[in-house]
Design an enzyme around this catalytic site. Structure first.
Site, mmCIF file in Angstrom:
data_model
loop_
_atom_site.group_PDB
_atom_site.id
_atom_site.type_symbol
_atom_site.label_atom_id
_atom_site.label_comp_id
_atom_site.label_asym_id
_atom_site.label_seq_id
_atom_site.Cartn_x
_atom_site.Cartn_y
_atom_site.Cartn_z
ATOM 1 N N LYS A 198 0.845 -1.212 0.000
ATOM 2 C CA LYS A 198 0.000 0.000 0.000
ATOM 3 C C LYS A 198 0.874 1.254 0.000
ATOM 4 O O LYS A 198 0.701 2.141 -0.828
ATOM 5 C CB LYS A 198 -0.929 0.016 1.232
ATOM 6 C CG LYS A 198 -1.894 -1.159 1.302
ATOM 7 C CD LYS A 198 -2.852 -1.031 2.467
ATOM 8 C CE LYS A 198 -2.211 -1.139 3.835
ATOM 9 N NZ LYS A 198 -1.608 -2.470 4.129
ATOM 10 N N ARG A 273 -10.254 1.064 8.110
ATOM 11 C CA ARG A 273 -9.773 -0.251 8.496
ATOM 12 C C ARG A 273 -10.850 -1.075 9.195
ATOM 13 O O ARG A 273 -10.606 -2.202 9.611
ATOM 14 C CB ARG A 273 -8.610 -0.070 9.462
ATOM 15 C CG ARG A 273 -7.324 -0.640 8.977
ATOM 16 C CD ARG A 273 -6.297 -0.434 10.064
ATOM 17 N NE ARG A 273 -5.143 -1.236 9.821
ATOM 18 C CZ ARG A 273 -4.088 -0.826 9.123
ATOM 19 N NH1 ARG A 273 -4.071 0.358 8.579
ATOM 20 N NH2 ARG A 273 -3.060 -1.633 8.969
ATOM 21 N N ARG A 312 11.254 -6.381 5.194
ATOM 22 C CA ARG A 312 11.242 -4.946 5.510
ATOM 23 C C ARG A 312 11.834 -4.679 6.903
ATOM 24 O O ARG A 312 12.459 -3.641 7.128
ATOM 25 C CB ARG A 312 9.811 -4.388 5.434
ATOM 26 C CG ARG A 312 9.778 -2.869 5.568
ATOM 27 C CD ARG A 312 8.379 -2.307 5.436
ATOM 28 N NE ARG A 312 7.514 -2.867 6.473
ATOM 29 C CZ ARG A 312 6.192 -2.733 6.488
ATOM 30 N NH1 ARG A 312 5.586 -2.068 5.523
ATOM 31 N NH2 ARG A 312 5.482 -3.258 7.462
ATOM 32 N N ARG A 318 10.715 -1.230 11.782
ATOM 33 C CA ARG A 318 9.449 -0.858 12.423
ATOM 34 C C ARG A 318 9.162 -1.797 13.588
ATOM 35 O O ARG A 318 9.293 -3.013 13.443
ATOM 36 C CB ARG A 318 8.303 -0.955 11.397
ATOM 37 C CG ARG A 318 7.843 0.383 10.891
ATOM 38 C CD ARG A 318 6.892 0.245 9.741
ATOM 39 N NE ARG A 318 5.632 -0.425 10.081
ATOM 40 C CZ ARG A 318 4.601 -0.495 9.256
ATOM 41 N NH1 ARG A 318 4.682 0.052 8.050
ATOM 42 N NH2 ARG A 318 3.496 -1.104 9.613
ATOM 43 N N ARG A 330 -1.184 -9.044 13.287
ATOM 44 C CA ARG A 330 -1.667 -8.027 12.332
ATOM 45 C C ARG A 330 -2.477 -8.689 11.220
ATOM 46 O O ARG A 330 -3.499 -8.154 10.789
ATOM 47 C CB ARG A 330 -0.485 -7.249 11.747
ATOM 48 C CG ARG A 330 0.135 -6.307 12.773
ATOM 49 C CD ARG A 330 1.500 -5.826 12.348
ATOM 50 N NE ARG A 330 1.481 -5.097 11.083
ATOM 51 C CZ ARG A 330 2.585 -4.827 10.381
ATOM 52 N NH1 ARG A 330 3.769 -5.221 10.815
ATOM 53 N NH2 ARG A 330 2.483 -4.152 9.266
#
Ligand code: AP5
Ligand code: MG
Length: 374
Positions: A198, A273, A312, A318, A330
């Site tokens: 995204k 969301r 990532r 993160r 998640r």
């Protein structure tokens, strides 16, 4: 005036003041007739801020003894997870055992009226009558009866005579409608599971189509980095793979819509969301005379989600990418709370899906090919 300009939008004359005054004459005559010879003192309830023009105009035409009270409601800012209208200021006079005539500027979806009717019942009002200057029959889906209606109008975005666009425009004595030539703003949602790409593709889309990219995840991470109160509240939830409360993100989005100028539209990444957030987004856009252009959905299976986010984690660090357990949380949150939006948007004909499998360039080209058609 034939046209007025409010922030980025142009509005043209729709209902001249003389027509409004005539409608108020007629409504007042009906209310006077229904209250002829009454021995009690009914409460005229002004719903702020919208009916701050209509209420005094109506009251000076009423010929029976009555008392003025006000209430202030907000239809989306601060909306809770239940999607309810929020009360900003309660009844300024007790209503228990009394007859109440609610004075509204406009009834469209009817959400405010339903909330008010419930509140009046809770506060034990003896009888409730609803009076509205304007009514949008095409948008109204509730069963609360409207007792006095000034003018029925089409489902268009209007301002003036108490009605606002982002809190301005209330002062005009005529009512104006959004100029059709001015409705070119695009509103996109980029959708998909965690790690679908995204953020990656939103950046490219924003550049190509001159859109303002709003990533609620990025906004929340900024709050966390800045150590704000909001950031402190969000941190634990995000690092557990759960969602932060709807009202927090809704407030952030509302702020961005208000302040950003000079773009051809907005691209929402990570919002909505939940179904509740999706409904609030619809309301927010309706309030500014707009609607969602399209949902661009990037789909990848769960195992690819894990693979991409693990990668990532080595680049960005993160906190919510830190372990397979959090990533799995998640993914679960996505399936439980976010995935139902697919059906919601399919039903509205707004849902468009592309495969997220392939190189970044391949996926990007699929997205551009799709968005070029809107
Ligand atoms: P958010 O930041 O939105 O996280 P997310 O939805 O989990 O999505 P990501 O940012 O992880 O993934 P992405 O789809 O942007 O993928 P990316 O482009 O980086 O939200 C974080 C948290 O904030 C939430 O969990 C929640 O707690 C809270 N929150 C946010 N919004 C909220 C809301 N509205 N309500 C409540 N809570 C909210 O790509 C991933 C990686 O893959 C990158 O390394 C990228 O380079 C790579 N990649 C992308 N495409 C490809 C490809 N085709 N091939 C190979 N690699 C690729
Ligand atoms: Mg992202």
């Amino acid at each position: 005036m034939e046209k007025i300009r409010l922030f980025d939008k142009t509005f043209k004359l729709f209902i001249p003041n003389a027509e409004i005054e005539k409608a108020i004459d007629e409504v007042a005559a009906k209310i006077n007739k229904d209250n002829e010879g009454c021995s009690d003192i009914p409460v005229i309830l002004c719903v702020l801020n919208g009916s701050m023009m209509f209420t005094p105009a109506l009251m000076k035409r009423l010929n029976f003894t009555c008392e003025l009270a006000s209430i202030k409601l907000s239809s989306y800012e601060g909306t809770t997870t239940t999607g309810k209208v929020q009360e900003l200021m309660g009844f300024t006079t007790p209503v228990a055992g009394r007859r109440v005539i609610v004075v509204e500027d406009i009834v469209d979806t009817g959400n405010t009226i339903v909330t008010l009717a419930e509140k009046l019942k809770e506060h034990k009002a003896r009888e409730v009558k609803i009076c509205t200057l304007l009514f949008k029959p095409e948008a109204y889906s509730k069963d609360v009866k409207l007792d006095y209606v000034g003018l029925s109008i089409p489902n268009a975005f209007i301002v003036g005579y108490g009605l606002d666009y982002n809190e301005v425009g209330r002062n005009f004595e005529d009512i104006y409608v959004l100029d059709k030539e001015d409705t070119s703003m695009k509103f996109y949602v980029i959708f998909g599971p965690p790690g679908a790409g995204k953020g990656t593709h939103a950046t490219a889309m924003a550049e190509r189509y001159n859109l303002h990219h709003i990533s609620t995840g990025e906004l929340l991470r900024k709050e966390i980095a800045a150590g704000t109160e909001l950031g402190r509240q969000a941190k634990a939830l995000i690092e557990d793979g759960r969602l932060v409360p709807d009202d927090v993100v809704i407030r952030m989005i509302g702020q961005e819509f208000k302040t950003v100028k000079g773009v051809n539209g907005f691209l929402l990444d990570g919002f909505p969301r939940t179904i509740e957030q999706a409904q609030v987004l619809d309301d927010m856009l309706a309030k500014i005379g707009a609607q969602l252009t399209a949902v661009v959905s990037i789909m990848i299976p769960d195992d690819v989600v894990v693979e991409r986010i693990r990668y990532r984690a080595t680049v960005e660090g993160r906190a919510d990418d830190a372990s397979v357990e959090i990533i799995q949380h998640r993914i679960d949150t996505y399936h439980q709370q976010t995935e139902p939006e697919i059906g919601f948007y399919k039903e509205k004909g707004k849902y468009h899906e592309v495969s997220g499998i392939g190189t970044i360039e391949e996926v990007r080209d699929r997205i551009f090919k799709l968005v070029d058609t809107f």
